[in-house]
Design a protein around this motif. Structure first.
Motif, PDB file in Angstrom:
ATOM      1  N   SER A 115     -51.378  13.485 -47.897  1.00 10.85           N
ATOM      2  CA  SER A 115     -50.530  13.012 -46.804  1.00 10.85           C
ATOM      3  C   SER A 115     -50.803  11.540 -46.516  1.00 10.85           C
ATOM      4  O   SER A 115     -49.876  10.750 -46.304  1.00 10.85           O
ATOM      5  N   TRP A 116     -52.068  11.172 -46.512  1.00 15.73           N
ATOM      6  CA  TRP A 116     -52.460   9.781 -46.263  1.00 15.73           C
ATOM      7  C   TRP A 116     -51.881   8.863 -47.337  1.00 15.73           C
ATOM      8  O   TRP A 116     -51.330   7.791 -47.050  1.00 15.73           O
ATOM      9  N   ILE A 117     -51.976   9.276 -48.596  1.00 21.56           N
ATOM     10  CA  ILE A 117     -51.431   8.471 -49.694  1.00 21.56           C
ATOM     11  C   ILE A 117     -49.923   8.307 -49.552  1.00 21.56           C
ATOM     12  O   ILE A 117     -49.383   7.192 -49.651  1.00 21.56           O
ATOM     13  N   PRO A 180     -52.131   9.415 -41.342  1.00 17.71           N
ATOM     14  CA  PRO A 180     -51.108  10.037 -40.481  1.00 17.71           C
ATOM     15  C   PRO A 180     -51.693  10.420 -39.131  1.00 17.71           C
ATOM     16  O   PRO A 180     -52.822  10.894 -39.030  1.00 17.71           O
ATOM     17  N   LYS A 181     -50.906  10.200 -38.078  1.00 14.63           N
ATOM     18  CA  LYS A 181     -51.297  10.623 -36.733  1.00 14.63           C
ATOM     19  C   LYS A 181     -50.837  12.064 -36.547  1.00 14.63           C
ATOM     20  O   LYS A 181     -49.662  12.367 -36.704  1.00 14.63           O
ATOM     21  N   VAL A 182     -51.767  12.925 -36.215  1.00 20.00           N
ATOM     22  CA  VAL A 182     -51.508  14.361 -36.227  1.00 20.00           C
ATOM     23  C   VAL A 182     -51.721  14.950 -34.845  1.00 20.00           C
ATOM     24  O   VAL A 182     -52.737  14.685 -34.191  1.00 20.00           O
ATOM     25  N   ASP A 183     -50.759  15.762 -34.407  1.00 16.80           N
ATOM     26  CA  ASP A 183     -50.909  16.561 -33.199  1.00 16.80           C
ATOM     27  C   ASP A 183     -51.451  17.930 -33.600  1.00 16.80           C
ATOM     28  O   ASP A 183     -50.930  18.570 -34.511  1.00 16.80           O
ATOM     29  N   VAL A 310     -41.306  15.469 -51.635  1.00 17.96           N
ATOM     30  CA  VAL A 310     -41.712  15.751 -50.249  1.00 17.96           C
ATOM     31  C   VAL A 310     -42.068  14.460 -49.521  1.00 17.96           C
ATOM     32  O   VAL A 310     -41.703  14.266 -48.356  1.00 17.96           O
ATOM     33  N   GLY A 311     -42.781  13.550 -50.195  1.00 25.30           N
ATOM     34  CA  GLY A 311     -43.239  12.323 -49.548  1.00 25.30           C
ATOM     35  C   GLY A 311     -42.114  11.417 -49.092  1.00 25.30           C
ATOM     36  O   GLY A 311     -42.267  10.689 -48.111  1.00 25.30           O
ATOM     37  N   GLN A 312     -40.979  11.453 -49.782  1.00 29.25           N
ATOM     38  CA  GLN A 312     -39.879  10.576 -49.386  1.00 29.25           C
ATOM     39  C   GLN A 312     -39.142  11.082 -48.151  1.00 29.25           C
ATOM     40  O   GLN A 312     -38.360  10.358 -47.551  1.00 29.25           O
ATOM     41  N   ARG A 313     -39.432  12.310 -47.731  1.00 34.98           N
ATOM     42  CA  ARG A 313     -38.703  12.901 -46.613  1.00 34.98           C
ATOM     43  C   ARG A 313     -39.436  12.838 -45.281  1.00 34.98           C
ATOM     44  O   ARG A 313     -38.792  12.842 -44.236  1.00 34.98           O
ATOM     45  N   TYR A 314     -40.789  12.835 -45.286  1.00 33.49           N
ATOM     46  CA  TYR A 314     -41.535  13.096 -44.054  1.00 33.49           C
ATOM     47  C   TYR A 314     -42.536  11.995 -43.729  1.00 33.49           C
ATOM     48  O   TYR A 314     -42.978  11.249 -44.601  1.00 33.49           O
ATOM     49  N   ASP A 317     -46.801  13.872 -38.389  1.00 38.90           N
ATOM     50  CA  ASP A 317     -46.915  15.319 -38.210  1.00 38.90           C
ATOM     51  C   ASP A 317     -46.118  16.099 -39.252  1.00 38.90           C
ATOM     52  O   ASP A 317     -46.603  17.070 -39.832  1.00 38.90           O
ATOM     53  N   ALA A 318     -44.859  15.676 -39.457  1.00 39.25           N
ATOM     54  CA  ALA A 318     -43.985  16.404 -40.381  1.00 39.25           C
ATOM     55  C   ALA A 318     -44.530  16.355 -41.803  1.00 39.25           C
ATOM     56  O   ALA A 318     -44.432  17.334 -42.552  1.00 39.25           O
TER      57      ALA A 318
END
Length: 381
Positions: A115-117, A180-183, A310-314, A317-318
């Motif tokens: 996710s970070w990448i 990423p900032k995560v809730d 997936v990476g191009q969409r979100y 959090d998402a």
């Protein structure tokens, strides 16, 4: 773009691949030397998958409570401790528990690391940079079995080497930002069924590659030894599969930034189908080396393209939630692949591994060519 952070995070996840490349075949060979059959080895290989299913549910909560960088570091250290304990607790039941703990902690590492990448990279470079990470990870797994031939399978040096690598990976993340900032509540992994309905080909591709990776590093060496190959040659043949995986990633990433990504996705499935079917037929011929390269390249391409799509969409959090879904699907593949292959190898056919991979690839091809297999608007370049 934070290039130093991109390379640091990529390297931290890549060393996990090197650690797995050493420990997974070592565990399988050790169990076989203790007299365990393919089914028992398959159960051990599938145990981290149970950890994946648990870890995917915990990732969002942990990242929300402690922050993404701190959670990554803690899980790498927990994995290092679990791997080290494999060397001092030579017991099948205890190894099952330790492999469960390894599965939980490394799942968090993969979800948050990938996710970070994907958060860091720009979309115009996404294919190439995600593929660069994928190449590094595949090469690390290639080096794992090769290192194991130097470290030896009749001692515990491989376990201690792997633990040291994981500690090193945690140090690489000190002082890095842009995660990423995560809730803690919104990224908890809910919505897996909706993800599978809207992206069935991506979902099955992840399951299929997870089964492939778990079987290649655990059951493929045993399969090759039982087919008459020496243990050292079997490890080299496993490495050939990983070479194929690594060799395709950068060209594939370059193409993914220039041609329709869905077309590349479908092509990988077709190649995986035919290479799987060819393994039993060409196993004892010189052509097997080319088949093993294609086998690894096509399977690796499925996962790389899944990450790109997936990476191009979100974002934020998402993105973590989507990667948690991928981790759950990964866990299902890691669990079903070794268990079904181990059982089928022992009680149905010695060639169960390539045959089950062919069946899985056929399922992917059917899904990928169905009308509406992709969300064409959301997934278009």
């Amino acid at each position: 773009m934070k290039w130093a952070t991109y390379f640091a995070v990529s390297a931290a996840v890549v060393v996990v691949g090197l650690s797995l490349g050493v420990t997974l075949p070592l565990v399988s060979f050790r169990l076989e030397s203790w007299g365990y059959g393919p089914f028992a080895i398959g159960v051990m290989a599938g145990m981290p998958a149970v950890g994946v299913l648990l870890g995917a549910r915990l990732t969002g909560h942990l990242a929300g409570w402690f922050g993404t960088p701190q959670t990554l570091r803690l899980c790498l250290l927990a994995s290092a401790a679990s791997v080290a304990l494999l060397s001092v607790m030579p017991s099948y039941p205890l190894w099952l528990l330790l492999r469960l703990l390894i599965g939980i902690s490394l799942t968090v590492v993969f979800v948050l690391g990938e996710s970070w990448i994907n958060q860091l990279v720009e979309d115009r470079l996404r294919g190439r940079l995600v593929a660069l990470y994928g190449t590094g990870f595949a090469l690390s797994q290639l080096c794992g079995p090769l290192l194991l031939t130097l470290l030896g399978t009749d001692n515990d040096r491989g376990f201690w080497f792997s633990a040291g690598l994981l500690i090193f990976g945690s140090l690489l993340l000190l002082g890095r930002d842009g995660a990423p900032k995560v809730d803690a509540q919104s990224a908890s992994g809910r919505g897996i069924l909706a993800f599978c309905r809207t992206s069935p080909a991506i979902a099955w591709a992840v399951v299929l590659f997870a089964a492939f990776e778990a079987m290649v590093l655990t059951l493929l060496p045993v399969y090759l030894v039982r087919e008459g190959f020496a243990q050292q040659l079997a490890l080299i043949m496993v490495s050939a599969v990983v070479v194929g995986d690594a060799a395709l990633q950068l060209p594939l990433g370059w193409m993914a930034d220039r041609v329709p990504r869905q077309m590349l996705f479908r092509s990988c499935g077709v190649v995986l189908l035919f290479s799987s079917l060819s393994i039993p037929l060409l196993l004892h011929t010189p052509l097997i080396w080319a088949v093993l390269l294609l086998f690894g390249a096509s399977a690796g391409g499925l996962y790389t393209l899944s990450l790109i799509l997936v990476g191009q969409r979100y974002r934020d959090d998402a993105l973590v939630r989507a990667n948690s879904h991928i981790a759950l699907l990964w866990g299902a593949g890691c669990l079903l692949g070794p268990l079904s292959t181990g059982a089928a190898s022992q009680w149905i056919s010695g060639h169960a591994l390539p045959m089950l991979m062919a069946m899985g690839a056929a399922g992917f091809v059917w899904l990928a060519f169905r009308r509406g297999a992709f969300d064409e608007v959301a997934l278009s370049r």
